[in-house]
Structures are given as C-alpha cells and as structure tokens.
Write an enzyme that holds these catalytic residues in place. Sequence first.
Site, PDB file in Angstrom:
ATOM      1  N   HIS A 103     -77.704 -29.592   9.748  1.00 35.62           N
ATOM      2  CA  HIS A 103     -78.335 -30.313   8.629  1.00 35.62           C
ATOM      3  C   HIS A 103     -77.401 -30.384   7.408  1.00 35.62           C
ATOM      4  O   HIS A 103     -77.079 -31.451   6.912  1.00 35.62           O
ATOM      5  CB  HIS A 103     -79.618 -29.587   8.188  1.00 35.62           C
ATOM      6  CG  HIS A 103     -80.595 -29.330   9.284  1.00 35.62           C
ATOM      7  ND1 HIS A 103     -81.309 -30.323   9.918  1.00 35.62           N
ATOM      8  CD2 HIS A 103     -80.984 -28.173   9.867  1.00 35.62           C
ATOM      9  CE1 HIS A 103     -82.108 -29.783  10.826  1.00 35.62           C
ATOM     10  NE2 HIS A 103     -81.926 -28.482  10.828  1.00 35.62           N
TER      11      HIS A 103
HETATM   12  O1  RIB Z   1     -84.663 -28.103   7.043  1.00 38.70           O
HETATM   13  C1  RIB Z   1     -83.302 -27.773   7.100  1.00 38.70           C
HETATM   14  C2  RIB Z   1     -82.825 -27.269   5.780  1.00 38.70           C
HETATM   15  O2  RIB Z   1     -83.565 -26.095   5.414  1.00 38.70           O
HETATM   16  C3  RIB Z   1     -81.358 -26.816   5.818  1.00 38.70           C
HETATM   17  O3  RIB Z   1     -80.793 -27.011   4.557  1.00 38.70           O
HETATM   18  C4  RIB Z   1     -81.476 -25.351   6.129  1.00 38.70           C
HETATM   19  O4  RIB Z   1     -80.343 -24.625   5.658  1.00 38.70           O
HETATM   20  C5  RIB Z   1     -82.698 -24.969   5.334  1.00 38.70           C
HETATM   21  O5  RIB Z   1     -82.301 -24.753   3.978  1.00 38.70           O
END
Ligand code: RIB
Length: 318
Positions: A244
Amino acid sequence: KFVARPIIIDTDAGVDDALALILALRSPEVSVEAITTVAGNVEVDKCTRNVAYVLDLLRPDSRPMLAEGSRRPLKKKLITAPEVHGRDGLGNIGLRRPRKLRVRRDAVDVILESCRQFGKRLTIVALGPLTNLAKAAQKNIRTLKMAGRIVSMGGALRVPGNTGPVSEFNYFVDPEAAQLVLNAGLKVTVVPLDLTQQVVVMRREIEYRAKRRASKLGNFILRSTRHYMRYHMAAEGFDGGYLHDPIAVACVIQPSLIRTTRNRIDVETKGDLTRGMTVAARPPAVWRAIQRPGAAVDVATSLDREGFLKLFHERLWQ
Ligand code: RIB
Ligand code: CA
C-alpha cells in the site's frame, strides 16, 4: 540537472511504511526533508523508534528531521494492528531499545514549517491516519494550503474494506481527520485500496532478492516482512503482502505511474459498521449536481503495475 522535489512523509511506521521509507530515501527524484509519526499500525512512540531504526540502517547523506506526532486520533480511541505489523510495528524482529533519539515532539509544527519553507514545491505523503494533517489544518489552514500537494494512502471506494467491512485502516482509525482533510479545499490525491490491492509481492520473490543481495538492509526487509506475509496468508490466502504505502510514495517519485479523476469523497464518522467508509459521488453528473466548492480531490484510479514493481525492486535492492 533536475532538482529533487522536497517531500515530508507522515507515517504510522508499520511494515509497508518502512518499505515506502526505504523507497523514498533511495530515490534521487525526491528529497525527504522530514519524517513525522502518527499513531496507527502501532503506538506513536513505536512508530518513531521504527523510523529511527530504518534511518540508522540507511544512513542517508542528509538525515531527515524526525518529529513525533499524535498519540491518538482526533476523537476515536486508538485502534492498532499488531496482528498485521507485529506488536513492535516491524514484524516483531526484536529491535533493541533505541539509543537516545534526537526527536522533536511537534510533528504538526514541523509540517507547517515545511509548508512555509518549501511552499508549492512541497509534497506531503501521508501513509497513516490523517490525524497530524488534520491538526495542522485546524492550527493554520492557510499555511497548510501553501503545500503543493498532499498524497494520502487511504480509503476504499469500490472494493470492500480491509479493517471495517467497508473501511480501509487509515481512515477507519481516524475518520474525523480524514473527513476534515479531504474536504478542506486542500490539493489532495487519494490512493485507495482499489489501487493498492492490485499489486502483491510474493514472499519467495523477497527471499530470492534478499539472498541475492545479501546485505543488512536485505536481511531487515526479509525479517520485517515475515510476520506481515504470514498475516496475508491467513487473512487473504496468498503467500506475500500488499505494498500500500510504497505505491503511494512511488506516485510522487514517478507521477506517470497513476491516472486520477476528480471526485468528492465524504468519510463516514458514525457507527462501528461504517466508520471510515469513503463515499464518493459518482457518476460525474451526480457529483456536479451535489458538488461543493473546494470539496473535490484527485482519486488515483489506475496504476501502471509493471512500472511500479520495476521502480520498487530497482530502488529497494540497490
Ligand atoms: O490500509 C492500509 C494502510 O493502513 C497502510 O498504510 C498500512 O500501513 C496501514 O497504515
Ligand atoms: Ca501506513
């Protein structure tokens, strides 16, 4: 000679955040001027320690300023994700207690100072809940608006949530902050799960590359991602992990990796079932009908996956 673009990274340094930090610190297109921490994946003091650990590992020539931020969301009780990132936020790799950290305690002021110092050239990359940015907007929205762009990894528009049934983690943890930042007339690019779940890195690829590039950093990447990948195997059924936050950072390093569309996003702040849900007006005709001035954001809607993976592995294993 191109000039590196100044960025600050606001992070709830978890496992994918750490990979995003390494990517940013290893990319000459951007200059990481400061790193601010926010409670999310784990408590904020652990986030700060984790960032310090990554900085010690990489020893960048110009060490970014490190500032600790919010210990809890604007209104909600803090909900962390140790099952995903480990209790320590880096896959329970047993970090030593950090030596005395040179850390400022005023992330919100560091964010505002950076907006004043770099103005339109500055990109703020938010990899966690938007608590620090919301507080910066509450404190001095005029200064925050001096920044060129805010890129926020968060939200889930046409895919199910990864935390609530319809909510992505960052906006689930602090929905009030997300609603404020996405509707304050700031120049925001939202990088939602719809996009970030289009890419996975498989554990065997990480193992292969880490063994080939035997180094302290390679070893750290291997160890810190083990727990994260076990979670994905159990929860998502594949032996790897989502990237992500590296995708959000890659969009700043190489903007051509994504396409965006303008839309209005509201974030639900009520109810356990729907808190953090991102509601986007569509089709555009509907949005035009209900559009409020200043309530539009850019939403990343397509990603050059091969281009991203090429950049990611090229920079990570240097
Ligand atoms: O949903 C994914 C996000 O939430 C990413 O940034 C992960 O590191 C958590 O912070
Ligand atoms: Ca994160």
